[in-house]
Motif scaffolding. Structure first.
Motif, PDB file in Angstrom:
ATOM      1  N   LEU B 485      20.859 -17.396 -50.628  1.00 21.13           N
ATOM      2  CA  LEU B 485      20.616 -16.908 -49.269  1.00 21.13           C
ATOM      3  C   LEU B 485      21.803 -16.105 -48.766  1.00 21.13           C
ATOM      4  O   LEU B 485      21.704 -15.366 -47.787  1.00 21.13           O
ATOM      5  CB  LEU B 485      20.376 -18.103 -48.321  1.00 21.13           C
ATOM      6  N   ILE B 492      24.370 -12.901 -45.156  1.00 21.98           N
ATOM      7  CA  ILE B 492      23.082 -13.575 -45.222  1.00 21.98           C
ATOM      8  C   ILE B 492      22.006 -12.514 -45.428  1.00 21.98           C
ATOM      9  O   ILE B 492      21.985 -11.496 -44.719  1.00 21.98           O
ATOM     10  CB  ILE B 492      22.789 -14.350 -43.915  1.00 21.98           C
ATOM     11  N   SER B 503      15.130 -17.056 -42.776  1.00 20.06           N
ATOM     12  CA  SER B 503      16.148 -16.030 -42.581  1.00 20.06           C
ATOM     13  C   SER B 503      15.695 -15.149 -41.431  1.00 20.06           C
ATOM     14  O   SER B 503      14.779 -14.357 -41.565  1.00 20.06           O
ATOM     15  CB  SER B 503      16.312 -15.222 -43.881  1.00 20.06           C
ATOM     16  N   HIS B 510      21.761 -11.524 -39.958  1.00 16.22           N
ATOM     17  CA  HIS B 510      20.727 -12.544 -40.087  1.00 16.22           C
ATOM     18  C   HIS B 510      21.307 -13.929 -39.907  1.00 16.22           C
ATOM     19  O   HIS B 510      22.515 -14.133 -40.042  1.00 16.22           O
ATOM     20  CB  HIS B 510      20.039 -12.431 -41.458  1.00 16.22           C
ATOM     21  N   TYR B 512      20.199 -18.277 -40.701  1.00 16.82           N
ATOM     22  CA  TYR B 512      19.327 -19.158 -41.472  1.00 16.82           C
ATOM     23  C   TYR B 512      19.031 -20.384 -40.619  1.00 16.82           C
ATOM     24  O   TYR B 512      19.937 -21.062 -40.131  1.00 16.82           O
ATOM     25  CB  TYR B 512      20.011 -19.545 -42.780  1.00 16.82           C
TER      26      TYR B 512
END
Lengths: 680, 680
Positions: B485, B492, B503, B510, B512
């Motif tokens: 990821l 990210i 995401s 981004h 998570y």
């Protein structure tokens, strides 16, 4: 002449050769000459002043020419301009040796200067104070060698002054960093050296050079009064003195009644501890105010006191001192923070020192007398008597010193005397009786006039004539003896026997009238038969104690007698000997040491070496306990009589006349067989 | 067979011949065998229990027959009746040697017993407490030798125990005389030995034999929490533990904000000092109550803390620690009365010891870690990291030890993280992400269940799921990296790039999503690009500090890594290495020392020798200041990236998979050229 210049210091006589250009202070330090410096040679403190001498010195084998020292430099010029340098003086850290020179170190530039005491019988004090100021430059911190500021202060003191170990209480530690930065890494510290080790304690810290003086309090904590002397720790001079009554008096006049108070009242000892500590704290505040200095400048206090006062000051219940075997809780000297004694009007980090006790009845006050009078250094055999409710007695010379205490009771302080009172304005302190007329004249405290002098009545109008104090009663009885009013058994004769109407009948005994103040609304002041018996008991105890110590050493005579104590300062040696208070010695061999205990306190205050010395002296003193010694009782009984016209006081002969009278008082006491002294 | 009996002690192996009738304790003392005794052989304390062995001892070359020791005597019979003596045990002071014998000294009869610590990586503590009990018989006072009771106590301790110098604070001194008389001249004293000299301080006194135990407090004064362990000074066992929040938090969360508070507010430092001292005093009271002991029985306290806490505890303004050159007021250890720290719920005479500081950023806590982990005794090169707001880093072995501190910032403690919080119930502390599904599961503090396990919702119902703590964010980022990821630059990936809707786009970057609590009224917990940047900064600082020390020693690798600190105890070595927090070593060479600083405090509490040892160790440690070291900046920048699938962390190979992904985020940060590590 390729040799280095010769430098000779006077008065020490120390000499050595140094390369031209060596500062005088450096030469002095290398030779171990006692030349003061607080700033370590930075031209700041001006403590290292010296005087070069010029001319021929046959004694030293040198000729000193002009130019032997370097010219005045800017530091000296500025100092002279701002503060003034005495004519002929130089700053030892600035003046450099250029050719042979004789250099005098004046007393005020010596650390270990002598403080000359006025009375010839008294020793000088050599200054060696525990607390001194030091100026140091501390290394700035270095991120690569991240030691603490305090460790770098320690390093600077080690390098510049040879001081090995330092510590600081937290409040001082917390002021270190601001002081270092404000002083641009130069600070003055007050360092206190312990008397048992080389450990130095930082008591205070100032940014840069601190001009101030340090003071100490020498305190004599008596059962009745507390006297304190504020003393300059550089010059040894007493800057201010003050005294207060010991507030413990409200718990009991004498020591034993205070011990009893403690035994009878839970918390009584703590109450007395609080009382004396509060009084001491107030006294410290008053004396600082009187001298116009700040409490912060008082960095030390030294205490002397008897064992009961000693224990109460320390917060220890004195109950064990009231009963055999009179065990002290601690006998050695005590060093502690003044704050532990609840003293708040001194420097917060101030230290206190309490002299050691000799025995359960012979306290730190007696140790202070020993420190002041130094019997252990005496070539001749000296008897030192500190007269109070208990008399502490020291006897000895270089070879050995003995000590005991003797229960004289309070008669010598005017207590248990019919017209007795404390030494205070209005009290009769001096008495003379005309042997022909049997008429007395006297002086009272508060006036210098005798009672038969003009203006006496006016001079005593405010105080009145209130009673008779300790020294007065001794003189009165001795004068009565010399005037033939009292016989050698202590009996007062009747008016018929003595030929004076002042001899009044009181039951089966008689009394002698010294002053009749009835007309003025005052008292009639008489010396009664009971008064004479009380004085006889007291003087017998004192004499018996002295005799016991003489027995122990194995002598019948002493070489000289020293009367110590505030009271001792007022006793006339002649009258003391007429009463047989002290062994027979030539009268000019009886001296008064004044308040020797207070002096001892001052010596301990001014000299850390003296603290170690008095501990050693006290350990070596042989203690004799009168309470369990049968011979003390024998001596006591034998000493009851007053000296006779001839034996056993030959030294009185030619000095005083002791009439060979003998009175009978109607089958009373006077009829009992006269006890003969062992030596008769 | 005219030879004296042979006595062999186990486990020491010490042996010697003694006349028949010699008590076992006497033989042990003469041979220097470590056999405890408080009463000095009076059959009172029962500390000297031993076990005789019988039979053939080929190893020792003796045969021990029945009757090798004297029969049980009355003292042993009474002791067994009243208190119970373990089978086979004898009292060493009562049992006499009659013929050849092998005698085992069980661990509980040894003064210097080993306190075995559970974890294999931890060293045992050898007991050597500064404060111990001693029973002595004191000579009764003698009027002819009038020494103080305290001096006779000193004499008894000298004769019976070889203790040379004692002192006592006034309140203890004031209890001496009653105790001696109540105990019929037998008393038990608690003596405290200084670690720098042989000076013993009487901390307490009891009439006769005192059965009690002595305790000490080992205290870790952290910026956030204060933890105290009440420790038995004989067995070394922790009797009770307690912790409180450091009340200084209200003046600032982290150290620098407290320093700022002090700079901005006159009296601010004093306020913080008062706060921490009050908290410590309350903590002492609570812990004594919890253990059911009296405050009087706590005779010592040892403190470890970082330099700012150290100064504030001592009442020193920490302002200098907030600016270069970060000068400590004092760097050496501090010994003082606990009362000076306003601690009232300990024995009134209790002593306090504060470990030395290593440097302005490396405090007494780091010194305690050094004491606990003993890098200076390590055969292999060990890197010890105490992770907190600052990381203190030690690197070394027998030859040399280096230290530095690294400004990691508070990210590792969950601060400056979008969903970050302190380690408290409700905080996510463990995270796993399935590399295939990219779905997370997690655990929160307060429950042992994973979020995908049955009952998780119920188990966390009270606390809720409130945020993510330090160890949680580390695991989250590391798991994100392993799940692909996040790429090796820390970027990210988008939902498209990673293939998971967790995401989420946040502007140009981004985030998570770990947990969405909205439905339950809770927060959405995400790991944002900013969070990863914060962790990268923190881990770069930590790594750079370690690298700097490695450079200084001249190595590219270390042999092992120890993670210390309460936080270190919760970091998974694997995740730490995935992030590149620590240099590459085999994962099984990464261990956690738990709260090593607290352990160091306990060692110093249990061993006076350890206090001297840590002073020596600290003096020898070479300090490296990261703030002024250009290479630190270089290492810091170079360490920004996360480890790649291959070099430079070969030890990760085969343990974890690091996907070789690389994300671009629309011309944002991801586009800047990848900085290459120096070793790449």
């Amino acid at each position: 002449m390729s040799q280095d210049p010769l430098v000779i210091f006077t008065p020490s006589g120390k000499r050595g050769r140094f390369p031209a250009g060596t500062p005088v202070l450096t030469a002095a330090r290398q030779l171990g000459v006692d030349l003061d410096s607080v700033c370590g040679g930075r031209g700041i403190c001006s403590k290292c002043q010296i005087t070069p001498s010029y001319g021929e010195f046959p004694k030293h084998g040198v000729t000193v020419q002009g130019g032997a020292l370097s010219e005045w430099n800017k530091v000296e010029e500025r100092y002279d301009r701002v503060r003034g340098l005495k004519s002929g003086r130089r700053l030892g850290c600035q003046a450099q040796v250029l050719s042979d020179v004789v250099i005098d170190v004046p007393p005020e530039s010596q650390v270990h200067r002598q403080v000359v005491r006025k009375a010839v019988t008294q020793r000088d004090i050599t200054m060696d104070p525990a607390t001194r100021l030091y100026l140091v430059d501390v290394q700035e911190p270095d991120m690569h060698e991240p030691s603490g500021d305090f460790q770098r202060l320690g390093e600077a003191l080690r390098t510049e002054w040879g001081i090995e170990r330092i510590s600081a209480p937290l409040p001082v530690m917390s002021r270190l960093q601001p002081a270092l930065r404000k002083g641009k890494w130069q600070v003055t510290v007050a360092l206190h050296k312990g008397h048992r080790d080389d450990h130095h304690r930082v008591l205070d810290i100032w940014p840069g050079f601190h001009e101030g003086r340090l003071y100490g309090l020498a305190v004599d904590v008596g059962s009745t009064t507390i006297a304190a002397h504020l003393t300059d720790l550089v010059t040894g001079e007493v800057t201010a003195s003050a005294g207060v009554m010991n507030p413990q008096i409200r718990f009991g006049e004498d020591l034993m009644s205070r011990v009893s108070y403690s035994m009878m009242n839970p918390g009584g000892a703590a109450e007395m501890t609080r009382a004396v500590r509060e009084a001491l704290d107030r006294l410290a505040a008053e004396i600082a105010a009187e001298a116009g200095i700040e409490a912060r400048d008082i960095v030390e206090a030294v205490f002397v006191c008897n064992p009961v006062m000693h224990h109460l000051l320390l917060g220890i219940d004195p109950v064990e001192l009231g009963q055999a075997p009179f065990a002290l809780a601690t006998s050695e000297s005590v060093s502690l923070d003044a704050a532990e004694l609840d003293l708040t009007h001194l420097n917060p980090a101030a230290r206190a020192f309490i002299l050691p006790c000799i025995a359960g009845h012979v306290g730190a006050d007696a140790a202070a007398v020993a420190l002041s009078e130094a019997p252990e250094q005496s070539e001749d055999l000296v008897l030192i008597v500190d007269v109070g409710t208990n008399a502490e007695i020291l006897l000895g010379d270089r070879r050995r010193v003995l000590a005991c205490s003797s229960p004289t009771g309070p008669a010598f302080e005017g207590a248990q005397i019919s017209s007795g009172q404390r030494a205070a304005p209005g009290a009769i302190e001096r008495v003379e009786i005309d042997p022909a007329t049997k008429e007395p004249r006297f002086r009272v405290i508060g006036s210098d006039l005798w009672s038969d002098e003009d203006g006496f009545a006016a001079a005593t109008a405010t105080t009145g004539i209130t009673g008779i104090c300790g020294s007065g009663i001794i003189e009165a009885v001795a004068e009565m003896r010399m005037a033939g009013l009292v016989d050698d058994r202590g009996l007062i004769g009747s008016a018929e026997q003595t030929g004076t109407a002042r001899s009044e009948a009181q039951g089966r005994t008689h009394a002698y009238l010294i002053h009749d103040g009835i007309a003025d609304g005052g008292p009639r002041i008489l010396v009664t038969q009971g008064d004479i018996r009380a004085i006889q008991l007291a003087k017998s105890a004192l004499y018996a104690g002295a005799r016991l110590l003489m027995d122990e050493i194995g002598v019948d005579e002493v070489d000289r007698v020293v009367l110590a104590g505030a009271f001792g300062a007022h006793i006339s040696p002649k009258h003391a000997m007429v009463l047989g208070m002290i062994p027979d010695v030539p009268l000019d061999r009886v001296t008064s040491a004044g308040n020797a205990a207070g002096t001892g306190a001052r010596i301990a205050l001014c000299s850390v070496a003296a603290r170690a010395a008095v501990e050693k002296t006290v350990r070596a003193i042989h203690k004799v306990e009168t309470a369990i010694e049968p011979r003390f009782q024998e001596h006591f009984v034998a000493a009851n009589a007053l000296p006779h016209a001839t034996a056993p006081f030959p030294n009185l002969r030619g000095v005083v006349t002791l009439p060979d009278v003998r009175f009978n008082t109607g089958g009373g006491e006077g009829d009992r067989p006269r006890r003969r002294r062992a030596r008769d």
